[in-house]
Write an enzyme that holds these catalytic residues in place. Structure first.
Site, PDB file in Angstrom:
ATOM      1  CG  ASP A 302     -24.294 105.144  -6.427  1.00 14.63           C
ATOM      2  OD1 ASP A 302     -23.810 104.016  -6.215  1.00 14.63           O
ATOM      3  OD2 ASP A 302     -24.236 106.078  -5.604  1.00 14.63           O
ATOM      4  CD  GLU A 355     -25.545 100.748  -5.032  1.00 19.42           C
ATOM      5  OE1 GLU A 355     -24.813 100.316  -4.139  1.00 19.42           O
ATOM      6  OE2 GLU A 355     -25.839 101.947  -5.143  1.00 19.42           O
TER       7      GLU A 355
END
EC number: 2.4.1.18
Length: 625
Positions: A302, A355
């Site tokens: 992330d 991401e």
């Protein structure tokens, strides 16, 4: 025990298995060993249920090798008891009780203590583990169901535990045809509303849903049912809760001391100091821990963009340039490369997914090619452009035609995952169904057409829970999905369509084998802006038969629509998003069409098709016997 080599790797920033050395480890003959990194502490004690949280009983000793590690044996510690480290800093009078950074288990929030625990489990997923390499490979079909465990389903308003979730989720994922699930972070986090992205326990699954063994059962069961399990993992920042990593020993140990480097203004959290070797060892060990102890099949990392840029979400005077005067976070780049090398060295049959929302080059290219080393990267550009296009009224789409074609300009620069994730259905953005224009029938037709286009487009697929049946309201973590709407025909039809789309996708190698190669894609009709029609071929490797995909993004049905095709024979309509069984109007091609020997679009043969309103069609070539 910690060897000199362990200490060397720890201080070098390359120790990948620190969870076997630091933290709390129960001993077979009773008691537990404790070890914690706190180089600026004056004293460290283990306080817990067994000593009535007294700091005068179980003091740890500082190793004499300069590592900053405090360690000791606690005779009375037993499984299940709560504990913390009482740290008295050598800097002033600062003292604090900290949760164990390497704890395997924690008290359920809002309590904050770590728990003495061990990680034994009788795994039964040998068949999956020995054969998962091809299932996680770049040339495999990958349709990922993204899920938040606390709000997928509930029982009388209460959370399901890991074991309950394992069985109901596996049944549903198999019914729907997804290949993998991706879990929003299950690493322990104090604030439920952070969805797990404010992690305090980098080695502990959240106790909201059960014990570590319960989570092991969850993964084990999904593997036995043939489902891969990916985990969102957050090395980009951490929360400032007092019991967590921040200001750990009275100094900025895990984070930068200068807020221009160590504080995240957008998330109100602390940023790891990737240039500190011990912090790198901590994070690399956390990433590998989940692949090792919990048999997970990959990590979705992330916030990579926030790690790569020193000026991310900052004003001009709020960041410090790197040693070359640039905005790139060179320490974070080196950390990510080291992390990915460690993952693929130790677990080559897993994958890492970034991401990353910018145009940073070579994110999913090997480190020896100056890449970051990820296996794949989320295609945020495709997501933004596709949703922007679909939100247009069909009459205006001809002016935005490029939004659906532009992604093919860069589709093979990275190994892309196409994400329709939780981020697109929160914070006032509404649901996927709610983004679609028109009346209720057109909204469903638009969403089916988008899903068909997405599943046929190069790249692996990711869909957030609820999207598959057309959740009406935007997602909230405080309740379960709107399962009741699946009894309504439009929603049930969409759900049947996604299940069938997954089955078709997995059955046609042309739709997945060459996702990351230009050889797997060929435009047939890219410039028909006036009709908002898109047509392309997907091709498998080794000269296999191609697949023809046609999307009509207006509510106007079109008959005798001519397209050039490369091969004679029958083109079988394998799925039609407008079929009556999916809630469509029932327009179609009666099972397929025969190609004619009429040149068109520079190809030796052509087909005349009926294009239903707001639809995507997929045709499989069937050669004559």
């Amino acid at each position: 025990m910690k060897s000199d080599h362990d200490i060397y790797l720890f201080r070098e920033g390359t120790h990948a298995k620190l969870y076997n050395k630091l933290g709390c480890h129960l001993q077979s003959n009773g008691g537990a060993n404790f070890a914690v990194w706190a180089p600026n502490a004056e004293s460290v004690s283990v306080v817990g249920d067994w000593n009535y949280w007294s700091g005068n009983v179980d003091r740890l000793d500082l190793r004499d090798d300069g590592s900053g590690i405090w360690q000791g044996f606690v005779e009375n510690a037993v499984r299940g008891q709560g504990y913390k480290y009482r740290i008295q800093s050598s800097h002033g009078s600062y003292g604090v009780d900290k949760a164990d950074p390497f704890a395997f288990y924690a008290e359920p929030p809002p309590a904050t203590a770590s728990r003495v625990w061990s990680l034994e489990h009788d795994w039964k997923d040998d068949q999956w583990m020995s054969s998962r390499g091809p299932k996680n490979a770049l040339d495999a079909p990958m349709s990922i169901y993204e899920i938040h465990l606390g709000s997928w389903r509930r029982q009388d308003g209460h959370f399901l535990d890991y074991r309950e979730l394992a069985h109901s989720l596996a049944d549903y994922v198999i019914e729907m045809g997804f290949t993998h699930v991706e879990l929003m972070p299950v690493t322990e986090h104090p604030f439920y509303g952070s969805w797990g992205y404010q992690t305090t326990g980098y080695f502990a699954p959240t106790s909201r849903f059960g014990t570590p063994q319960d989570f092991m059962h969850f993964v084990d069961h999904l593997h036995q049912r043939g489902i891969g399990v990916l985990l969102d993992w957050v090395p980009s920042h951490f929360p400032t809760d007092e019991h967590g990593l921040g200001y750990f020993d009275g100094t900025h140990l895990f984070e930068h001391s200068d807020p221009r480097q160590g504080f995240h203004p957008e998330w109100n959290s602390s940023i790891f100091n990737y240039g500190r070797n011990e912090v790198r060892s901590f994070l690399i060990s956390s990433g590998l821990f989940w692949l090792d102890k919990y048999h997970l099949d990959g990590l979705r990392v992330d916030g990579v963009a926030s790690m790569l840029y020193l000026d991310y979400a900052r004003k001009e005077d709020e960041w410090i340039p790197n040693r070359h005067g640039g905005r790139e976070n060179l320490e974070a780049v080196d950390f990510l490369q080291t992390l990915n090398k460690a993952v693929y060295r130790e677990y080559p049959d897993t994958l890492t997914i970034a991401e990353e929302s910018t145009a940073w080059p070579r994110v999913s290219r090997p480190t020896d090619m100056d890449g970051l080393g990820f296996g794949m990267k989320w295609n945020m550009g495709w997501m933004h452009d596709s949703l922007a296009y679909m939100q247009q009224e069909p009459v205006h789409r001809k002016y935005h035609h490029h939004k659906l074609t532009f992604s093919l300009v860069y589709a093979f620069n990275e190994n892309f995952v196409l994400p329709l994730s939780h981020d697109e259905v929160v914070h006032g953005k509404g649901s996927l169904l709610g983004k679609m224009p028109g009346d209720a029938w057109q909204q469903f037709a638009n969403l089916r057409a988008l899903f068909g286009y997405m599943w046929a487009h190069p790249g692996k697929k990711l869909l957030f829970m609820g999207g598959e049946f057309g959740q009406r309201r935007e997602w909230t973590h405080d309740g379960e999905l709107e399962w009741w709407v699946t009894k309504l025909e439009g929603h049930a039809g969409l759900q049947r369509y996604v299940a069938q789309l997954n089955r078709v996708y997995r059955s046609l190698p042309a739709l997945y084998q060459l996702d990351f190669s230009p050889a797997g894609f060929e435009w047939v009709e890219a410039d028909a802006a006036d009709t908002s029609v898109f047509a392309f071929l997907r091709k498998p490797r080794e000269h296999g038969a191609p697949v023809l995909i046609v999307s009509n993004m207006t509510p106007v049905p079109r008959t005798n629509y001519m397209l050039g095709v490369p091969l004679a024979g029958f083109w079988r309509e394998v799925i039609n998003s407008d079929a009556s069984e999916f809630g469509g109007s029932g327009w179609g091609n009666l099972g397929g069409v025969e190609a004619s020997p009429v040149r068109f679009h520079g190809r030796p043969h052509s087909v005349c098709l009926t294009l239903p309103p707001l639809s995507t069609l997929i045709f499989e070539h069937v050669p004559h016997a």
